[in-house]
Design an enzyme around this catalytic site. Structure first.
Site, PDB file in Angstrom:
ATOM      1  N   GLU A 158      -9.326  -0.218   7.032  1.00  0.00           N
ATOM      2  CA  GLU A 158      -8.049  -0.414   7.713  1.00  0.00           C
ATOM      3  C   GLU A 158      -8.211  -0.221   9.216  1.00  0.00           C
ATOM      4  OE1 GLU A 158      -5.022   2.425   6.669  1.00  0.00           O
ATOM      5  OE2 GLU A 158      -3.411   1.064   7.252  1.00  0.00           O
ATOM      6  N   GLN A 206       0.819  -1.193   0.000  1.00  0.00           N
ATOM      7  CA  GLN A 206       0.000   0.000   0.000  1.00  0.00           C
ATOM      8  C   GLN A 206       0.861   1.255   0.000  1.00  0.00           C
ATOM      9  OE1 GLN A 206      -3.499   0.827   2.872  1.00  0.00           O
ATOM     10  NE2 GLN A 206      -1.713   1.656   3.911  1.00  0.00           N
ATOM     11  N   GLY A 207       0.711   2.097  -0.997  1.00  0.00           N
ATOM     12  CA  GLY A 207       1.501   3.327  -1.066  1.00  0.00           C
ATOM     13  C   GLY A 207       0.660   4.532  -0.751  1.00  0.00           C
ATOM     14  N   TYR A 208       0.588   4.851   0.515  1.00  0.00           N
ATOM     15  CA  TYR A 208      -0.210   6.006   0.945  1.00  0.00           C
ATOM     16  C   TYR A 208       0.695   7.141   1.432  1.00  0.00           C
ATOM     17  CZ  TYR A 208      -4.927   3.885   0.901  1.00  0.00           C
ATOM     18  OH  TYR A 208      -6.130   3.349   0.539  1.00  0.00           O
ATOM     19  N   SER A 209       1.350   6.901   2.583  1.00  0.00           N
ATOM     20  CA  SER A 209       2.089   7.990   3.232  1.00  0.00           C
ATOM     21  C   SER A 209       3.281   8.443   2.399  1.00  0.00           C
ATOM     22  CB  SER A 209       2.616   7.528   4.585  1.00  0.00           C
ATOM     23  OG  SER A 209       1.561   7.211   5.432  1.00  0.00           O
ATOM     24  N   SER A 255       4.285  -0.939   3.653  1.00  0.00           N
ATOM     25  CA  SER A 255       4.520  -2.220   4.330  1.00  0.00           C
ATOM     26  C   SER A 255       5.012  -3.266   3.348  1.00  0.00           C
ATOM     27  CB  SER A 255       3.224  -2.721   4.974  1.00  0.00           C
ATOM     28  OG  SER A 255       2.740  -1.762   5.860  1.00  0.00           O
TER      29      SER A 255
END
Lengths: 407, 368
Positions: free
Chosen positions: A271, A148-151, A183
């Protein structure tokens, strides 16, 4: 007379449902017992026991692989997803029974992944039929591991300020920027990421939810070593990464272009529920009370803390059930921040208590009595930071649920 | 599947109760009761009887509405929100459940013809197993001698369920509150409700007055206590919600330093935390009602869980309520103090946090 008949019918239906569920319980318990391998049952599990799946995943044992495949065959890696997308199509009641029987037999979950937790629910809610048919079964069979590429370095809790940018080049995008706290990016096959596709729009309105192959040229990852000694997170760099607008007819964007924030918000809710519920279940389903009872713990202060924790944990797990039921009836929205806040704080308390109960033996990185309790204790400190800090959750609750005034 | 979500019937019951109580029993009534020196308002109880609340757990063929424990909890919770004083818990919940458990008639409860009290405690802490009030064999029956305390509705009750120790063991008696040898003294507790000390001095009873079997008090008492504990948990949840509602309301209107105090993050986050505690306790209370209705024999843990959680949550809600109100929260003129006092008394009644936490721990196999 008509009323009596209706009542009888309702009673009959309820009884019929109860019988069906009892039959389901008996059947699934028997199947789990007959199928789950010996090395994945009847003990506590650590982070090392998690089956993540994916192209490069190295199974810990033949049993781990066989168990994942047997569950995937029945759709039980994603019990509530529709059968046509690789799930088992279980009802909430059946899913609960499945979890209960897994916990009772102390069997490890067959597969954990960000595909199951995050991308799947996003695709189910926002994906096209083609996207669902292509990506979801890859997830349930454990073939593709997602991250997951969020922050971003400048966008932690303030997620909507992402700067990673995709430039429109007609039939493809060119992506540049950096993600952080991705992650297991170093072990993932694909990434779903929030990418800015319109710099002129207000910050929530120019973001797209993009699917990118981690093997694309220009994608690099760098693990971040944590206080726990492990590196569950990475920095992920995008350097002129070419992302096709469609992969053989499948759009690389989930939902509408520039409407990725809607998808992200939906997922954040998911989440929060997951983290709040201790989704990856590192204590192997055992309560702190059970652990302490096994250890013959008799320190009154520790026992008194354990009693409070036990009470709060049972009440929290009832609350997770209640919110799932509420969600099914139309959503709980921002109140899900409660699950994330309360669940993660409880989990931190749980590990603090286990460490205190374990004494000096528990301080070892690897203990004969407590396994990897110490690094796991350290890892839990991130629970109330990742996916929105506790303080952000309290902000959401006070502003959007309690409607307290803004200065 | 059983869910922890309210059914349509439950939502209707809650709305109806709220609608009635908002008009008939705002917090001002409690102040009125206190100033008039009475534990509750008999006229209000008469209205509740008419609505079928007294018979909420009484079978229909005895004139009851037989709505079940989850429904009784909803009524209790709504009463808690505005601190409604009534004999509902001691009569409609506890006594009705005790009588029903052993097949005794409860039509007088449904009809509002008798107000009941339950006399169990003898010391400052709840511990029914150690009851020592004597039941000595006398003629065809018994003579009861001893003391009881913390008897809710004890001064106003028409009948009292008394837990006594006979040679055969703990026995529950259903006695006339005005029988010769019964003396009752108001305890004057902080919540201004009717609680009494009881002295029984050779009170004569017959075998007819035994609820269930001699030596078998728990057949009636155990389910009655579970029902009462669940309902007082629901009341405490209502008390929490009532105090919380006043507090968030105050945060939105009170100005200090030129701004609404609800804009202060220090207060916002405390309010949000309290919201979480109330939500988690809501699940525990709802679960207790469901378990009592569906699998009553397995409900003990659920009930203790609810009582432990609700006692603690209500304590937090009223402490935060007074603190966030500041000075006005300390004044008698303002209602917040009433919430604090009732929360304290209800948390103690029928077993406090420690008692119920130990029950949960034992049920979960912990050394406690």
């Amino acid at each position: 007379m008509a009323e009596a008949t209706a009542d009888e019918m309702a009673g009959g239906e309820a009884q019929g449902e109860a019988q069906e569920l009892a039959a389901f319980r008996a059947e699934i318990a028997q199947w789990i017992d007959a199928t789950a391998p010996a090395d994945l049952r009847g003990r506590d599990f650590s982070e090392d026991d998690i089956c993540w799946g994916g192209k490069t995943f190295v199974f810990k044992s033949d049993g781990q692989k066989a168990w994942m495949e047997a569950c995937a065959e029945r759709g039980l890696t994603a019990p509530t997803w529709p059968v046509e997308y690789g799930g088992a199509g279980l009802s909430r009641a059946q899913d609960k029974i499945f979890s209960e029987e897994m916990a009772r037999l102390r069997v490890k979950k067959p597969l954990d992944s960000f595909g199951l937790w995050m991308l799947g629910p996003a695709l189910l809610a926002f994906g096209t039929e083609d996207q669902k048919r292509h990506f979801l079964p890859q997830i349930t069979r454990g073939e593709i591991r997602w991250c997951q590429g969020y922050s971003e370095p400048g966008a932690g809790s303030d997620l909507a300020s992402v700067q990673t940018f995709a430039e429109d080049k007609g039939d493809h995008w060119v992506v540049n920027g950096q993600k952080i706290w991705t992650s297991y990016a170093d072990r993932a096959d694909w990434i779903f990421a929030l990418i800015r596709t319109d710099r002129d729009a207000p910050k929530h309105k120019g973001i797209s939810f993009m699917l990118i192959d981690m093997e694309s040229a220009g994608v690099t990852t760098k693990p971040i070593k944590l206080i726990s000694g492990k590196s569950p997170f990475c920095e992920t760099f995008f350097d002129n990464v070419k992302v096709p607008k469609d992969y053989d007819g499948l759009s690389s964007i989930v939902g509408e272009q520039n409407r990725g924030w809607d998808v992200a918000k939906h997922l954040l809710t998911h989440e929060r529920e997951m983290i709040g519920g201790g989704g990856s279940g590192l204590t192997g389903g055992r309560t702190v009370g059970a652990v302490l009872a096994d250890e013959d713990q008799n320190d009154p202060v520790i026992l008194s803390r354990a009693m409070k924790l036990e009470i709060d944990s049972i009440a929290m797990s009832l609350t997770l059930d209640r919110y799932k039921d509420l969600a099914k009836q139309g959503g709980v929205g921002d109140a899900s921040a409660m699950l994330k806040y309360y669940g993660t704080e409880l989990n931190k308390d749980r590990f603090e208590l286990l460490m205190a109960a374990g004494g000096s033996e528990a301080l070892k990185w690897d203990s004969a009595d407590h396994g990897t309790l110490a690094p796991e204790w350290l890892r839990t400190k991130a629970n109330s930071i990742e996916g929105g800090t506790s303080e952000v959750m309290l902000e959401i609750l006070s502003k959007r649920v309690l409607d307290l005034p803004v200065r | 599947m059983t869910t922890l979500v309210a059914t349509e019937d439950e939502m209707m019951l809650r709305d109806a109760a709220r609608g009635f109580l908002d008009g008939a029993a705002p917090v001002a009534n409690l102040r009125g009761n206190r100033d008039a020196g009475r534990g509750f308002d008999p006229a209000l109880w008469t209205e509740m009887v008419k609505m079928g609340w007294a018979g909420v757990l009484v079978p229909e063929d005895q004139g009851g509405s037989d709505m079940g424990f989850a429904a009784a909890n909803i009524l209790s919770e709504e009463m808690g929100k505005t601190l409604v004083a009534s004999p509902f818990l001691s009569t409609a919940v506890i006594a009705a459940t005790a009588l029903r458990a052993v097949g005794r008639d409860a039509s007088h409860i449904a009809a509002g013809e008798a107000i009941y009290a339950l006399a169990v405690d003898e010391g400052a802490k709840f511990n029914p197993e150690t009851s020592a009030l004597r039941a000595e064999a006398y003629r065809n029956g018994f003579k009861l001698t001893g003391t009881k305390t913390f008897v809710a509705e004890g001064a106003g009750a028409d009948r009292i369920l008394v837990l006594a120790r006979a040679n055969a063991g703990l026995t529950l008696f259903d006695i006339d509150a005005k029988a010769a040898g019964v003396s009752r003294t108001k305890m004057d507790l902080v919540d201004h409700r009717d609680h009494a000390d009881l002295v029984l001095d050779g009170v004569e009873v017959t075998g007819e007055d035994v609820v269930g079997e001699v030596g078998g008090a728990m057949c009636a008492l155990a389910p009655a206590l579970r029902a009462g504990q669940a309902a007082v948990s629901a009341e405490l949840l209502g008390v929490s919600a009532g105090a919380f509602g006043m507090t968030t309301g105050y945060l939105k209107e009170r100005k200090q330093f030129g701004v609404t105090i609800g804009t202060f993050q220090a207060l916002q986050h405390r309010a949000a935390h309290l919201f979480c505690e109330i939500e988690v306790t809501t699940s525990a209370v709802m679960n207790a009602g469901r378990m009592l209705d569906e699998t009553p024999d397995e409900a003990a843990l659920a009930v203790s869980l609810a009582k432990a959680r609700a006692s603690e949550t209500a304590g937090l809600a009223v402490r935060e309520g007074v603190q966030m109100h500041g000075g006005i929260g300390m004044t008698d003129e303002y209602d917040m103090g009433f919430y604090m006092k009732r929360a304290r008394v209800a948390a103690e009644w029928l077993g406090d946090y420690g008692y119920h936490a130990a029950q949960v721990a034992r049920a979960r196999g912990m050394a406690a």
